[in-house]
Write an enzyme that holds these catalytic residues in place. Structure first.
Site, PDB file in Angstrom:
ATOM      1  N   ARG A 131       0.852  -1.195   0.000  1.00  0.00           N
ATOM      2  CA  ARG A 131       0.000   0.000   0.000  1.00  0.00           C
ATOM      3  C   ARG A 131       0.888   1.245   0.000  1.00  0.00           C
ATOM      4  O   ARG A 131       0.640   2.216  -0.690  1.00  0.00           O
ATOM      5  CB  ARG A 131      -0.948   0.013   1.220  1.00  0.00           C
ATOM      6  CG  ARG A 131      -1.646   1.363   1.398  1.00  0.00           C
ATOM      7  CD  ARG A 131      -2.912   1.330   2.256  1.00  0.00           C
ATOM      8  NE  ARG A 131      -2.886   0.408   3.370  1.00  0.00           N
ATOM      9  CZ  ARG A 131      -2.178   0.585   4.490  1.00  0.00           C
ATOM     10  NH1 ARG A 131      -1.439   1.656   4.657  1.00  0.00           N
ATOM     11  NH2 ARG A 131      -2.227  -0.321   5.441  1.00  0.00           N
TER      12      ARG A 131
ATOM     13  N   TYR B 104     -16.388  16.808 -14.919  1.00  0.00           N
ATOM     14  CA  TYR B 104     -16.838  15.421 -15.031  1.00  0.00           C
ATOM     15  C   TYR B 104     -17.927  15.139 -13.989  1.00  0.00           C
ATOM     16  O   TYR B 104     -17.798  15.554 -12.832  1.00  0.00           O
ATOM     17  CB  TYR B 104     -15.623  14.509 -14.822  1.00  0.00           C
ATOM     18  CG  TYR B 104     -15.951  13.049 -14.829  1.00  0.00           C
ATOM     19  CD1 TYR B 104     -16.299  12.404 -16.014  1.00  0.00           C
ATOM     20  CD2 TYR B 104     -15.929  12.308 -13.654  1.00  0.00           C
ATOM     21  CE1 TYR B 104     -16.606  11.060 -16.021  1.00  0.00           C
ATOM     22  CE2 TYR B 104     -16.233  10.953 -13.654  1.00  0.00           C
ATOM     23  CZ  TYR B 104     -16.568  10.337 -14.846  1.00  0.00           C
ATOM     24  OH  TYR B 104     -16.876   9.012 -14.844  1.00  0.00           O
TER      25      TYR B 104
ATOM     26  N   ASP C  34      -7.536  18.804 -14.198  1.00  0.00           N
ATOM     27  CA  ASP C  34      -7.868  17.471 -14.702  1.00  0.00           C
ATOM     28  C   ASP C  34      -7.477  17.459 -16.186  1.00  0.00           C
ATOM     29  O   ASP C  34      -8.111  18.117 -17.008  1.00  0.00           O
ATOM     30  CB  ASP C  34      -9.369  17.195 -14.512  1.00  0.00           C
ATOM     31  CG  ASP C  34      -9.759  15.783 -14.950  1.00  0.00           C
ATOM     32  OD1 ASP C  34      -9.101  15.236 -15.854  1.00  0.00           O
ATOM     33  OD2 ASP C  34     -10.740  15.238 -14.406  1.00  0.00           O
TER      34      ASP C  34
ATOM     35  N   LYS D 138      -8.928   6.360 -19.499  1.00  0.00           N
ATOM     36  CA  LYS D 138      -9.278   6.873 -20.817  1.00  0.00           C
ATOM     37  C   LYS D 138      -8.081   6.746 -21.766  1.00  0.00           C
ATOM     38  O   LYS D 138      -7.662   5.656 -22.060  1.00  0.00           O
ATOM     39  CB  LYS D 138      -9.786   8.309 -20.668  1.00  0.00           C
ATOM     40  CG  LYS D 138     -10.762   8.501 -19.484  1.00  0.00           C
ATOM     41  CD  LYS D 138     -12.082   7.778 -19.637  1.00  0.00           C
ATOM     42  CE  LYS D 138     -12.898   7.718 -18.359  1.00  0.00           C
ATOM     43  NZ  LYS D 138     -13.199   9.010 -17.741  1.00  0.00           N
TER      44      LYS D 138
HETATM   45  C1  PLP Z   1     -13.618   9.377 -16.399  1.00  0.00           C
HETATM   46  C2  PLP Z   1     -13.191  10.664 -15.863  1.00  0.00           C
HETATM   47  C3  PLP Z   1     -12.915  10.829 -14.493  1.00  0.00           C
HETATM   48  C4  PLP Z   1     -13.108   9.709 -13.494  1.00  0.00           C
HETATM   49  O1  PLP Z   1     -12.221   8.657 -13.729  1.00  0.00           O
HETATM   50  P1  PLP Z   1     -12.549   7.103 -13.419  1.00  0.00           P
HETATM   51  O2  PLP Z   1     -11.303   6.432 -13.862  1.00  0.00           O
HETATM   52  O3  PLP Z   1     -13.759   6.738 -14.202  1.00  0.00           O
HETATM   53  O4  PLP Z   1     -12.789   6.998 -11.956  1.00  0.00           O
HETATM   54  C5  PLP Z   1     -12.465  12.063 -14.071  1.00  0.00           C
HETATM   55  N1  PLP Z   1     -12.310  13.095 -14.923  1.00  0.00           N
HETATM   56  C6  PLP Z   1     -12.586  12.986 -16.238  1.00  0.00           C
HETATM   57  C7  PLP Z   1     -12.388  14.151 -17.134  1.00  0.00           C
HETATM   58  C8  PLP Z   1     -13.022  11.772 -16.750  1.00  0.00           C
HETATM   59  O5  PLP Z   1     -13.301  11.666 -18.062  1.00  0.00           O
END
Ligand code: PLP
Length: 377
Positions: free
Chosen positions: A46, A98, A170, A195
């Site tokens: 961890r 998001y 982000d 993604k």
């Molecule tokens: C998908 C997404 C998230 C969240 O990520 P997860 O891996 O689904 O938990 C956060 N920010 C953006 C812009 C996203 O597209």
């Protein structure tokens, strides 16, 4: 090192002990100590794991930060970063963040007393108006989802700095291949690595990069305390995906440009959102702060009925949530990714029921255009 080279040789490439060219999967929870406290840098997975560490070093290098952290999902990364703040602190966020970020901020973190205000950060002057005595951070998403709005990172970070706020970006949609927020003044960069970074719809993961030793220590403390880490298998899988990020992003973008051209001239498409279009309101900023415009496009076909026809007719665009993978995906944000946002709030933001979002994949673009053409008939 240039960017495509860095994707392959950055971080900790390969294995010193055996010469293996790929980082081994250290599927292990604990590590032998020679005497109490004397070990080779790892005590418990961890706290630290060599496979995860290699990934964390890679994303650190790609974003040009001080330290990287890998989490079990993008939301785990977002939550861990928000845990840097205390009860009574206030955060300003981009209004169309998001959906999951909006949810965790307004329905979970509010319970522990973290206050939030959502504003349209694509107009930087909106930020300063919302700064209060207890404001501690500015949280930007750019480009946003699904309307592809762009915030000028360096201008926003300058405002934040003037008021001693931590700037968080982000960077999921652009990836470090196209955009490096730390270079533009951000303190923390977040990714849903699920993604584009993973890129193959086979791993859920989150990454964070910080720009100072102080933030690195604090975030490591939180990562280790709350425990939302990424496992060694998924860390390895993610690194495997990231090696081809450069060629994938180039190809995603090339396909997207052709599709945007096609959609722009289609009578059934009422409005199209893509930062690469010269008539996009923030096109100039997008062009200046990034090296590419990405592979996400949204367009309005007028009604939910029309949208549903398109969504169920296409065969190469898979109807699914998520984005950024080799296969093209199509979705209806109002009913899918953004369903957790209340309907009146969605309308306020412009996320209509006829708004379709596509993530352009790596198929032959002629097939993708033919597919859309059938769906829009
Ligand atoms: C998908 C997404 C998230 C969240 O990520 P997860 O891996 O689904 O938990 C956060 N920010 C953006 C812009 C996203 O597209």
């Amino acid at each position: 090192m240039k960017r495509k080279t860095q994707l392959i040789h950055g971080g900790i490439a390969g294995d010193q002990h055996t010469g293996a060219v790929s980082v081994p999967i250290y599927q292990v929870s604990t590590y032998k100590q020679e005497e109490v406290g004397k070990h080779k840098g790892y005590e418990y997975s961890r706290t630290g794991n060599p496979t995860r560490h290699a990934l964390e070093e890679l994303i650190k290098d790609l974003e040009g930060g001080e330290a990287g952290f890998a989490f079990g999902s993008g939301m785990a990364a977002v939550t861990a970063v928000m845990m840097l703040f205390n009860s009574g602190d206030h955060v300003i966020l981009t209004d169309d963040v998001y959906g999951g970020t909006y949810r965790v901020i307004t329905k979970v973190l509010n319970r522990i007393g973290i206050e939030a205000t959502f504003v349209d950060t694509s107009d930087v002057t909106n930020i300063e108006k919302e700064i209060k005595e207890n404001t501690k951070a500015l949280y930007i998403e750019t480009p946003t989802n699904p309307l592809l709005k762009i915030t000028d990172i360096s201008e926003a970070a300058q405002v934040a700095k003037k008021h001693d706020l931590v700037t968080i970006v982000d960077n999921t949609f652009s990836t470090p291949y196209w955009q490096n927020p730390i270079e533009q003044g951000a303190d923390i960069v977040l990714h849903s690595a699920t993604k584009y970074l993973g890129g193959h719809s086979d791993v859920v993961a989150g990454l964070a990069v910080v720009n100072s030793k102080e933030l690195a220590e604090e975030l490591h403390f939180i990562q280790n305390s709350t425990g939302g880490i990424l496992g060694p298998q998924d860390s390895w899988l993610l690194m495997r995906g990231m090696k081809t990020l450069g060629i994938r992003m180039e190809e995603h973008e090339a396909n997207t440009k052709k599709i945007v051209d096609y959609l722009s001239n289609h009578p059934a498409v009422q409005k199209i959102y893509y930062p690469g279009l010269e008539n996009h309101p923030n096109h100039a900023v997008a062009k200046q702060q990034g090296r590419g415009f990405g592979g996400m496009v949204s367009f309005d076909v007028g009604s939910e009925e029309q949208a549903n026809k398109l969504l169920t007719t296409v065969k190469y665009f898979t109807l699914a949530e998520s984005l950024g993978a080799v296969e093209s995906l199509i979705s209806l944000p109002a009913k899918m990714t953004h369903a957790s946002i209340p309907a009146d709030r969605r309308r306020e933001l412009g996320i209509t029921d006829g708004l379709v979002r596509i993530s352009v994949g790596l198929e032959d673009v002629e097939d993708l255009i033919e597919d859309l053409s059938n769906g829009l008939k």
